[in-house]
Design a protein around this motif. Structure first.
Motif, PDB file in Angstrom:
ATOM      1  N   ASP A  26       0.844  -1.175   0.000  1.00 55.28           N
ATOM      2  CA  ASP A  26       0.000   0.000   0.000  1.00 55.28           C
ATOM      3  C   ASP A  26       0.890   1.239   0.000  1.00 55.28           C
ATOM      4  O   ASP A  26       1.250   1.763   1.056  1.00 55.28           O
ATOM      5  CB  ASP A  26      -0.912  -0.014   1.232  1.00 55.28           C
ATOM      6  CG  ASP A  26      -1.883   1.152   1.240  1.00 55.28           C
ATOM      7  OD1 ASP A  26      -1.843   1.961   0.287  1.00 55.28           O
ATOM      8  OD2 ASP A  26      -2.657   1.272   2.200  1.00 55.28           O
ATOM      9  N   THR A  27       1.264   1.701  -1.175  1.00 51.68           N
ATOM     10  CA  THR A  27       2.184   2.839  -1.286  1.00 51.68           C
ATOM     11  C   THR A  27       1.478   4.175  -1.057  1.00 51.68           C
ATOM     12  O   THR A  27       2.124   5.219  -1.064  1.00 51.68           O
ATOM     13  CB  THR A  27       2.842   2.850  -2.682  1.00 51.68           C
ATOM     14  OG1 THR A  27       1.813   2.858  -3.680  1.00 51.68           O
ATOM     15  CG2 THR A  27       3.728   1.636  -2.874  1.00 51.68           C
ATOM     16  N   THR A  28       0.144   4.162  -0.863  1.00 49.86           N
ATOM     17  CA  THR A  28      -0.564   5.410  -0.595  1.00 49.86           C
ATOM     18  C   THR A  28      -0.333   5.882   0.835  1.00 49.86           C
ATOM     19  O   THR A  28      -0.546   7.052   1.142  1.00 49.86           O
ATOM     20  CB  THR A  28      -2.078   5.226  -0.824  1.00 49.86           C
ATOM     21  OG1 THR A  28      -2.589   4.239   0.093  1.00 49.86           O
ATOM     22  CG2 THR A  28      -2.349   4.786  -2.255  1.00 49.86           C
ATOM     23  N   ARG A  29       0.071   4.982   1.698  1.00 53.16           N
ATOM     24  CA  ARG A  29       0.338   5.353   3.093  1.00 53.16           C
ATOM     25  C   ARG A  29       1.732   5.961   3.190  1.00 53.16           C
ATOM     26  O   ARG A  29       2.708   5.364   2.767  1.00 53.16           O
ATOM     27  CB  ARG A  29       0.228   4.137   4.015  1.00 53.16           C
ATOM     28  CG  ARG A  29      -1.176   3.587   4.149  1.00 53.16           C
ATOM     29  CD  ARG A  29      -1.203   2.392   5.088  1.00 53.16           C
ATOM     30  NE  ARG A  29      -2.529   1.840   5.223  1.00 53.16           N
ATOM     31  CZ  ARG A  29      -3.415   2.216   6.155  1.00 53.16           C
ATOM     32  NH1 ARG A  29      -3.070   3.140   7.032  1.00 53.16           N
ATOM     33  NH2 ARG A  29      -4.598   1.680   6.224  1.00 53.16           N
ATOM     34  N   LYS A  30       1.814   7.126   3.787  1.00 54.45           N
ATOM     35  CA  LYS A  30       3.086   7.807   3.923  1.00 54.45           C
ATOM     36  C   LYS A  30       3.814   7.310   5.167  1.00 54.45           C
ATOM     37  O   LYS A  30       3.218   7.224   6.243  1.00 54.45           O
ATOM     38  CB  LYS A  30       2.869   9.320   4.009  1.00 54.45           C
ATOM     39  CG  LYS A  30       4.160  10.120   3.913  1.00 54.45           C
ATOM     40  CD  LYS A  30       3.867  11.609   3.864  1.00 54.45           C
ATOM     41  CE  LYS A  30       5.162  12.401   3.732  1.00 54.45           C
ATOM     42  NZ  LYS A  30       4.898  13.871   3.686  1.00 54.45           N
ATOM     43  N   VAL A  31       5.068   6.987   4.998  1.00 52.51           N
ATOM     44  CA  VAL A  31       5.869   6.490   6.120  1.00 52.51           C
ATOM     45  C   VAL A  31       6.738   7.614   6.650  1.00 52.51           C
ATOM     46  O   VAL A  31       7.598   8.143   5.929  1.00 52.51           O
ATOM     47  CB  VAL A  31       6.759   5.304   5.687  1.00 52.51           C
ATOM     48  CG1 VAL A  31       7.639   4.852   6.845  1.00 52.51           C
ATOM     49  CG2 VAL A  31       5.893   4.154   5.198  1.00 52.51           C
ATOM     50  N   GLU A  32       6.490   8.025   7.881  1.00 47.62           N
ATOM     51  CA  GLU A  32       7.313   9.027   8.550  1.00 47.62           C
ATOM     52  C   GLU A  32       7.845   8.397   9.831  1.00 47.62           C
ATOM     53  O   GLU A  32       7.087   8.123  10.764  1.00 47.62           O
ATOM     54  CB  GLU A  32       6.502  10.280   8.865  1.00 47.62           C
ATOM     55  CG  GLU A  32       6.041  11.042   7.631  1.00 47.62           C
ATOM     56  CD  GLU A  32       5.270  12.304   7.985  1.00 47.62           C
ATOM     57  OE1 GLU A  32       4.976  12.498   9.181  1.00 47.62           O
ATOM     58  OE2 GLU A  32       4.962  13.076   7.069  1.00 47.62           O
ATOM     59  N   LEU A  33       9.129   8.170   9.860  1.00 44.25           N
ATOM     60  CA  LEU A  33       9.729   7.451  10.986  1.00 44.25           C
ATOM     61  C   LEU A  33      10.364   8.416  11.974  1.00 44.25           C
ATOM     62  O   LEU A  33      11.105   9.329  11.595  1.00 44.25           O
ATOM     63  CB  LEU A  33      10.794   6.469  10.483  1.00 44.25           C
ATOM     64  CG  LEU A  33      10.306   5.331   9.593  1.00 44.25           C
ATOM     65  CD1 LEU A  33      11.485   4.491   9.107  1.00 44.25           C
ATOM     66  CD2 LEU A  33       9.299   4.446  10.329  1.00 44.25           C
ATOM     67  N   GLU A  34      10.060   8.197  13.253  1.00 40.20           N
ATOM     68  CA  GLU A  34      10.719   8.901  14.349  1.00 40.20           C
ATOM     69  C   GLU A  34      11.604   7.911  15.076  1.00 40.20           C
ATOM     70  O   GLU A  34      11.280   6.720  15.166  1.00 40.20           O
ATOM     71  CB  GLU A  34       9.695   9.500  15.305  1.00 40.20           C
ATOM     72  CG  GLU A  34       8.814  10.569  14.668  1.00 40.20           C
ATOM     73  CD  GLU A  34       7.793  11.118  15.642  1.00 40.20           C
ATOM     74  OE1 GLU A  34       7.697  12.343  15.779  1.00 40.20           O
ATOM     75  OE2 GLU A  34       7.089  10.298  16.279  1.00 40.20           O
ATOM     76  N   THR A  35      12.706   8.386  15.604  1.00 40.36           N
ATOM     77  CA  THR A  35      13.689   7.507  16.232  1.00 40.36           C
ATOM     78  C   THR A  35      13.609   7.601  17.746  1.00 40.36           C
ATOM     79  O   THR A  35      13.617   8.701  18.323  1.00 40.36           O
ATOM     80  CB  THR A  35      15.111   7.882  15.776  1.00 40.36           C
ATOM     81  OG1 THR A  35      15.177   7.783  14.350  1.00 40.36           O
ATOM     82  CG2 THR A  35      16.140   6.941  16.386  1.00 40.36           C
ATOM     83  N   ILE A  36      13.536   6.428  18.381  1.00 39.14           N
ATOM     84  CA  ILE A  36      13.548   6.329  19.841  1.00 39.14           C
ATOM     85  C   ILE A  36      14.848   5.657  20.245  1.00 39.14           C
ATOM     86  O   ILE A  36      15.092   4.490  19.908  1.00 39.14           O
ATOM     87  CB  ILE A  36      12.342   5.514  20.358  1.00 39.14           C
ATOM     88  CG1 ILE A  36      11.029   6.178  19.938  1.00 39.14           C
ATOM     89  CG2 ILE A  36      12.406   5.358  21.874  1.00 39.14           C
ATOM     90  CD1 ILE A  36       9.798   5.348  20.266  1.00 39.14           C
TER      91      ILE A  36
END
Length: 397
Positions: A219-229
């Protein structure tokens, strides 16, 4: 001359034994004096951590003492054990300069294998090591002991300068016989496998027909924004819980524990990784993808997050029979650099793995002194780099 212990006399003065917790400070002094504080594994400078490791059954730390000099430690090598996979990693070989040239490292490594086998009811199947390539000594030593060359990791670590390491492994007679081979090999991995096949006398594998990465229709319509913990205890706890809940046997990266977590705000995507602040080395250990946004998307965003963190090198491993995951790794511009047969033990079968890496440094191979098929691995890596990283128009010129 009396008092000038060299050659066989100096070797005769050494006692090789398993290290104990009370040896921790002298071991730290050994690595500090040899590497002058530049050794990339922080364990060699962590007194409390090292004492705990020396008391752990998951480690077999072997040292050589100079009995003629107040029992000073003059050599060291470490075996870490994964009992579930009958797998061990040997690393951290260090010998004082005045004791080199007498096969002391080989004696330490051999003693470690004997101690491992004697202390376990089930013998270790596979022992692996990474060897430095700035000189031929380590490559020759492991080859003389029967280790097989499996690949190369360009710019993997940094001591005084960036170093390329080679992967090598020692297989028991039973290990390769347990290999799972009922799969087809991704065509981009085939040239690498052919080198390993010749090195390890393995049977041929059929080549898979692969059309395009992402056949699972992510599902490439979902935007992936990663935050780092960056909270090692929390990350380790969540990783263990998540691994058990999804029964994900393919989350496998031996001898690495995640210390950072990259996650979307709603936690539908989670990327567990080990990151070394010291030399900016990173290993991806597990990925959770609830909505199937696709590994290409995740790999790309994880690389961005890690570069912002300061990472200069990223690696991970994928089981060789998972051709779709391999295709996504290639599409995300990760390069196959090593092929490890019979690495993981699951339900009585040993599974092959492919190692992938990506370096954000300018590759410089001028200081390499490669032995045997390591030359072929470097050329294969370079060919993959040209194919995956350069514009096709440049390749035609």
């Amino acid at each position: 001359m009396v008092g000038d212990a060299t050659g066989p006399l100096r070797l005769a003065l050494t006692l090789i034994r398993r290290a104990r917790p009370e040896d921790a400070l002298r071991i730290i002094n050994l690595y500090h004096e040899i590497y002058e504080g530049s050794y990339p594994d922080r364990l060699m400078s962590d007194f409390a951590g090292l004492r705990g490791v020396l008391a752990s059954p998951d480690y077999c730390w072997v040292i050589a003492e100079n009995q003629g000099d107040a029992t000073a430690i003059v050599g060291s090598v470490v075996y870490r054990v994964d009992a579930a996979n009958l797998l061990s990693k040997v690393f951290g070989a260090a010998v004082r300069p005045e004791f080199r040239g007498n096969n002391l490292t080989e004696r330490l490594m051999q003693e470690g294998i004997e101690l491992l086998q004697a202390s376990s009811s089930t013998p270790i199947d596979v022992v692996y090591a990474t060897t430095r390539t700035v000189g031929p000594a380590a490559q020759k030593l492991t080859a003389n002991m029967g280790y097989r060359k499996l690949g190369i990791f360009p710019n993997v670590h940094k001591t005084d300068e960036y170093e390329t390491h080679a992967l090598t492994a020692l297989f028991s007679p039973h290990a390769l016989a347990k290999r799972f081979t009922a799969f087809t090999l991704h065509p981009k991995i085939a040239p690498l496998y052919e080198i390993v096949r010749g090195e390890c006398q393995l049977p041929s594998l059929e080549i898979a027909t692969v059309t395009k990465a992402g056949t699972a229709k992510p599902d490439t319509t979902r935007k992936v924004e990663l935050e780092t913990i960056a909270a090692p205890k929390f990350v380790g706890h969540r990783f263990r819980d998540e691994r058990m809940s999804v029964h994900e046997q393919h989350w496998f990266f031996p001898f690495h524990e995640p210390n950072i977590l990259m996650t979307t705000p709603e936690q539908s995507v989670e990327v567990f990784a080990y990151y070394s602040e010291f030399d900016k080395h990173c290993a991806l250990i597990g990925i959770r993808d609830v909505h199937q946004v696709g590994y290409v998307n995740i790999f790309t965003q994880a690389c961005k997050a890690l570069r912002q963190l300061g990472a200069r090198y990223i690696e991970f491993i994928i089981r060789a029979d998972e051709t779709e995951k391999i295709a996504t790794a290639l599409e995300a511009q990760f390069l196959p650099c090593a092929y490890f047969p019979a690495m993981q033990l699951t339900a009585g079968k040993r599974y092959d793995y492919v190692a992938f890496s990506r370096s954000f440094e300018i590759l410089d191979f001028h200081n390499l002194k490669l032995e045997g098929v390591n030359h072929q691995y470097l050329m294969q890596y370079f060919n993959n780099w040209k194919e995956l990283s350069l514009d096709p128009i440049l390749l035609q010129r």
